[in-house]
Design an enzyme around this catalytic site. Structure first.
Site, mmCIF file in Angstrom:
data_model
loop_
_atom_site.group_PDB
_atom_site.id
_atom_site.type_symbol
_atom_site.label_atom_id
_atom_site.label_comp_id
_atom_site.label_asym_id
_atom_site.label_seq_id
_atom_site.Cartn_x
_atom_site.Cartn_y
_atom_site.Cartn_z
ATOM 1 N N GLU A 1 1.740 -0.545 10.214
ATOM 2 C CA GLU A 1 0.162 -0.880 9.934
ATOM 3 C C GLU A 1 -0.583 0.302 10.804
ATOM 4 O O GLU A 1 -1.498 0.244 11.321
ATOM 5 C CB GLU A 1 -0.187 -2.450 10.754
ATOM 6 N N GLU B 1 3.474 4.232 -0.169
ATOM 7 C CA GLU B 1 4.407 5.133 -1.164
ATOM 8 C C GLU B 1 5.070 5.871 -0.708
ATOM 9 O O GLU B 1 4.830 6.479 0.517
ATOM 10 C CB GLU B 1 3.508 5.257 -2.358
ATOM 11 N N LEU C 1 0.836 -1.199 -0.026
ATOM 12 C CA LEU C 1 -0.048 -0.020 0.029
ATOM 13 C C LEU C 1 0.909 1.222 -0.111
ATOM 14 O O LEU C 1 0.734 2.184 -0.900
ATOM 15 C CB LEU C 1 -0.864 0.021 1.326
HETATM 16 N N1 CAA Z 1 -13.521 -0.075 6.986
HETATM 17 C C1 CAA Z 1 -14.144 0.157 5.854
HETATM 18 N N2 CAA Z 1 -14.349 1.371 5.080
HETATM 19 C C2 CAA Z 1 -13.453 2.474 5.608
HETATM 20 C C3 CAA Z 1 -12.739 2.299 6.730
HETATM 21 C C4 CAA Z 1 -12.922 0.979 7.440
HETATM 22 N N3 CAA Z 1 -11.987 0.743 8.491
HETATM 23 N N4 CAA Z 1 -12.178 3.381 6.971
HETATM 24 C C5 CAA Z 1 -12.501 4.209 6.025
HETATM 25 N N5 CAA Z 1 -13.423 3.620 5.075
HETATM 26 C C6 CAA Z 1 -13.785 4.204 4.001
HETATM 27 C C7 CAA Z 1 -14.800 5.288 4.453
HETATM 28 O O1 CAA Z 1 -16.115 4.995 4.970
HETATM 29 C C8 CAA Z 1 -14.696 6.267 3.160
HETATM 30 O O2 CAA Z 1 -15.856 5.737 2.310
HETATM 31 P P1 CAA Z 1 -17.227 6.633 2.113
HETATM 32 O O3 CAA Z 1 -16.856 7.946 1.743
HETATM 33 O O4 CAA Z 1 -17.892 5.794 1.092
HETATM 34 O O5 CAA Z 1 -18.002 6.539 3.344
HETATM 35 C C9 CAA Z 1 -13.626 6.246 2.751
HETATM 36 O O6 CAA Z 1 -13.095 4.947 3.180
HETATM 37 C C10 CAA Z 1 -12.455 7.074 2.874
HETATM 38 O O7 CAA Z 1 -12.245 7.088 4.438
HETATM 39 P P2 CAA Z 1 -11.862 8.473 5.146
HETATM 40 O O8 CAA Z 1 -12.458 9.654 4.771
HETATM 41 O O9 CAA Z 1 -11.574 7.956 6.639
HETATM 42 O O10 CAA Z 1 -10.280 8.392 4.566
HETATM 43 P P3 CAA Z 1 -8.986 9.321 5.079
HETATM 44 O O11 CAA Z 1 -8.503 9.831 3.828
HETATM 45 O O12 CAA Z 1 -9.341 10.265 6.091
HETATM 46 O O13 CAA Z 1 -7.885 8.258 6.021
HETATM 47 C C11 CAA Z 1 -7.053 6.837 7.699
HETATM 48 C C12 CAA Z 1 -8.358 7.352 6.714
HETATM 49 C C13 CAA Z 1 -7.773 5.996 8.583
HETATM 50 C C14 CAA Z 1 -6.147 8.049 7.989
HETATM 51 C C15 CAA Z 1 -6.382 6.085 6.581
HETATM 52 O O14 CAA Z 1 -5.632 6.685 5.558
HETATM 53 C C16 CAA Z 1 -5.169 5.115 7.225
HETATM 54 O O15 CAA Z 1 -5.549 4.161 7.870
HETATM 55 N N6 CAA Z 1 -3.973 5.433 7.153
HETATM 56 C C17 CAA Z 1 -2.820 4.739 7.692
HETATM 57 C C18 CAA Z 1 -2.410 3.838 6.637
HETATM 58 C C19 CAA Z 1 -1.611 2.477 7.291
HETATM 59 O O16 CAA Z 1 -1.966 1.853 8.186
HETATM 60 N N7 CAA Z 1 -0.582 2.138 6.419
HETATM 61 C C20 CAA Z 1 -0.021 0.893 7.026
HETATM 62 C C21 CAA Z 1 0.744 0.026 5.566
HETATM 63 S S1 CAA Z 1 0.767 -1.327 6.087
HETATM 64 C C22 CAA Z 1 2.448 -1.590 6.810
HETATM 65 O O17 CAA Z 1 2.824 -1.007 7.573
HETATM 66 C C23 CAA Z 1 2.677 -3.253 6.697
HETATM 67 C C24 CAA Z 1 3.726 -3.476 7.359
HETATM 68 O O18 CAA Z 1 4.996 -3.050 7.067
HETATM 69 C C25 CAA Z 1 3.882 -4.972 8.050
#
Ligand code: CAA
Length: 386
Positions: free
Chosen positions: A370, A127, A125
């Site tokens: 995460e 970038e 995911l």
């Molecule tokens: N479940 C389902 N849908 C969801 C959701 C969820 N938990 N969270 C948001 N959505 C949906 C919303 O309902 C919305 O849709 P609608 O407009 O139709 O209602 C849409 O997604 C957009 O949601 P937001 O407006 O809340 O989006 P946002 O831009 O404000 O971002 C955020 C939300 C929580 C900040 C998100 O960007 C986020 O989680 N960021 C962190 C990213 C992350 O965790 N990265 C980890 C990478 S993986 C990793 O690290 C792995 C590794 O190394 C081991």
């Protein structure tokens, strides 16, 4: 340790994994950290003991034991080696989008080999311009006949260069922003797909973290998960279900550090008696134990809630927040407890001959990946204020 309401099967699995961790993983932990090389031998141990497909339903070749059992497994391994516990946690993360959004045909195609560990998975995911702001993904996917062509770059990808299958998030409609993201399965040998820079990290050093480069990378259209535009939702639903796995890793690291500090405090003599006889040390150990146990209960609660997915209900509706709380709390506990454990050992804690400085370095990532803990707070606050 205090018993949670675990089943006989979960208790038995915990015993088995505890033994594997002690006998096979612990002796390798320092070397894995030192060399920064991926521990293929440990992966082999996990494969042989069927630990790679714990969360995959039985119809796709997995053990079908669910998230709570997976968390117990991750915790036991993390007590001795955080890198090795990530082998299991990252597998679940990489395959979760397929479990959640894959068609029956895709599940049959991809999951059985992931369940045995023959195939390793990765979740792509992040970038350079899309970290906490995960919706800002720029990697482009364009439909071309029966294929999609991907162009762009990912960074900080766990299992980069190790994985056989990558679940990749790319935009199929840049105008649509977050709603233009789509999820794909990219096999490691897809034409135009290469591995970029490998990161040199503070902790979890045996886990491979790399860039991924897509240069006119061609994959069959049948590798699209769900429909175009569903990618962001799939990513968020995935993280809701996998964050407790990282929280379990944090609990394991913290418990491992606490156990070591308790033993050391009983053996180390200063001022004519063991340092465990001093209240200053006793109070530190008591605080550490209370925090670890509180974190564990929250992680098990979040994981057990995920296992009730089909039951729906109010509690499940709050899953995002509960999952975020578990990672927020447990990772902060891991950082505090490992730091205090280093303190209990004093100068020895700071030395590489002892495992605690490694545990402290390993703990740090649990507050970052995460989703940073600041992002977890946003998720929790949004649930409160909605
Ligand atoms: N479940 C389902 N849908 C969801 C959701 C969820 N938990 N969270 C948001 N959505 C949906 C919303 O309902 C919305 O849709 P609608 O407009 O139709 O209602 C849409 O997604 C957009 O949601 P937001 O407006 O809340 O989006 P946002 O831009 O404000 O971002 C955020 C939300 C929580 C900040 C998100 O960007 C986020 O989680 N960021 C962190 C990213 C992350 O965790 N990265 C980890 C990478 S993986 C990793 O690290 C792995 C590794 O190394 C081991």
């Amino acid at each position: 340790m205090y018993q949670y309401d675990l089943t006989e099967e979960q208790l038995a699995i915990r015993q088995i994994v505890r033994r594997i961790a002690r006998e096979k993983v612990a002796p390798r932990a320092a070397e894995i950290d030192e060399t920064g090389e991926y521990p293929w031998d440990i992966l082999e141990v996990f494969r042989k003991n069927d630990l790679m497909g714990i969360g995959i339903p039985e119809e796709y070749g997995g053990a079908g034991l669910g998230m709570l059992t997976l968390c117990i497994v991750i915790e036991e391994i993390a007590k001795v080696c955080a890198t090795s516990s990530l082998i299991v946690a990252a597998q679940e993360l990489g395959l979760m989008p397929i479990l959640l959004a894959g068609s029956e045909e895709q599940k049959q195609r991809f999951l059985p080999k992931a369940a045995t560990g023959e195939h390793i998975t990765a979740f792509a995911l992040t970038e350079p311009g899309a970290g906490s702001d995960a919706g800002a993904v720029k990697t482009r996917a364009v439909r071309d006949g029966d294929d999609y062509v991907l162009d762009g770059q990912k960074c900080f990808i766990t299992n980069g260069g190790v994985a056989d299958l990558y679940t990749v998030f790319a935009t199929t409609d840049p105008e649509a922003g977050i709603k233009g993201l789509s999820a794909f399965v990219v096999p490691k040998d897809a034409p135009g797909f290469t591995i970029g820079k490998k990161e040199d990290k503070m902790g979890i050093r045996g886990s491979q973290t790399t860039e991924l480069i897509f240069d006119k990378c061609r994959i069959p259209a049948e590798n699209l998960l769900g429909e175009e535009g569903q990618g962001f939702k799939i990513a968020m639903m995935t993280l809701d279900r996998t964050r407790p796995g990282i929280a379990a890793q944090a609990v394991g690291i913290a418990q491992g550090a606490l156990d070591y500090a308790v033993n050391y405090a009983q053996e180390r003599k200063q001022f004519g008696r063991s340092i465990a006889a001093f209240q200053g040390i006793q109070f530190m150990l008591a605080d550490m134990a209370a925090k670890v146990e509180a974190a564990r209960q929250l992680v098990y609660k979040a994981a057990a809630t995920i296992d009730k997915v089909d039951e729906g209900g109010e509690e499940f509706a709050a899953l995002s927040a509960l999952s975020a709380m578990s990672k927020l709390f447990a990772s902060d506990v891991a950082m505090e407890v490992t730091t205090d454990a280093v303190q209990v050992l004093g100068g020895y804690g700071y030395m590489r001959d002892y495992p605690l400085e490694r545990m402290m370095r390993d703990a740090k990532i649990t507050q970052i990946y995460e989703g940073t803990n600041q992002i977890q707070k946003i998720v929790i606050a949004r649930d409160l204020l909605k």
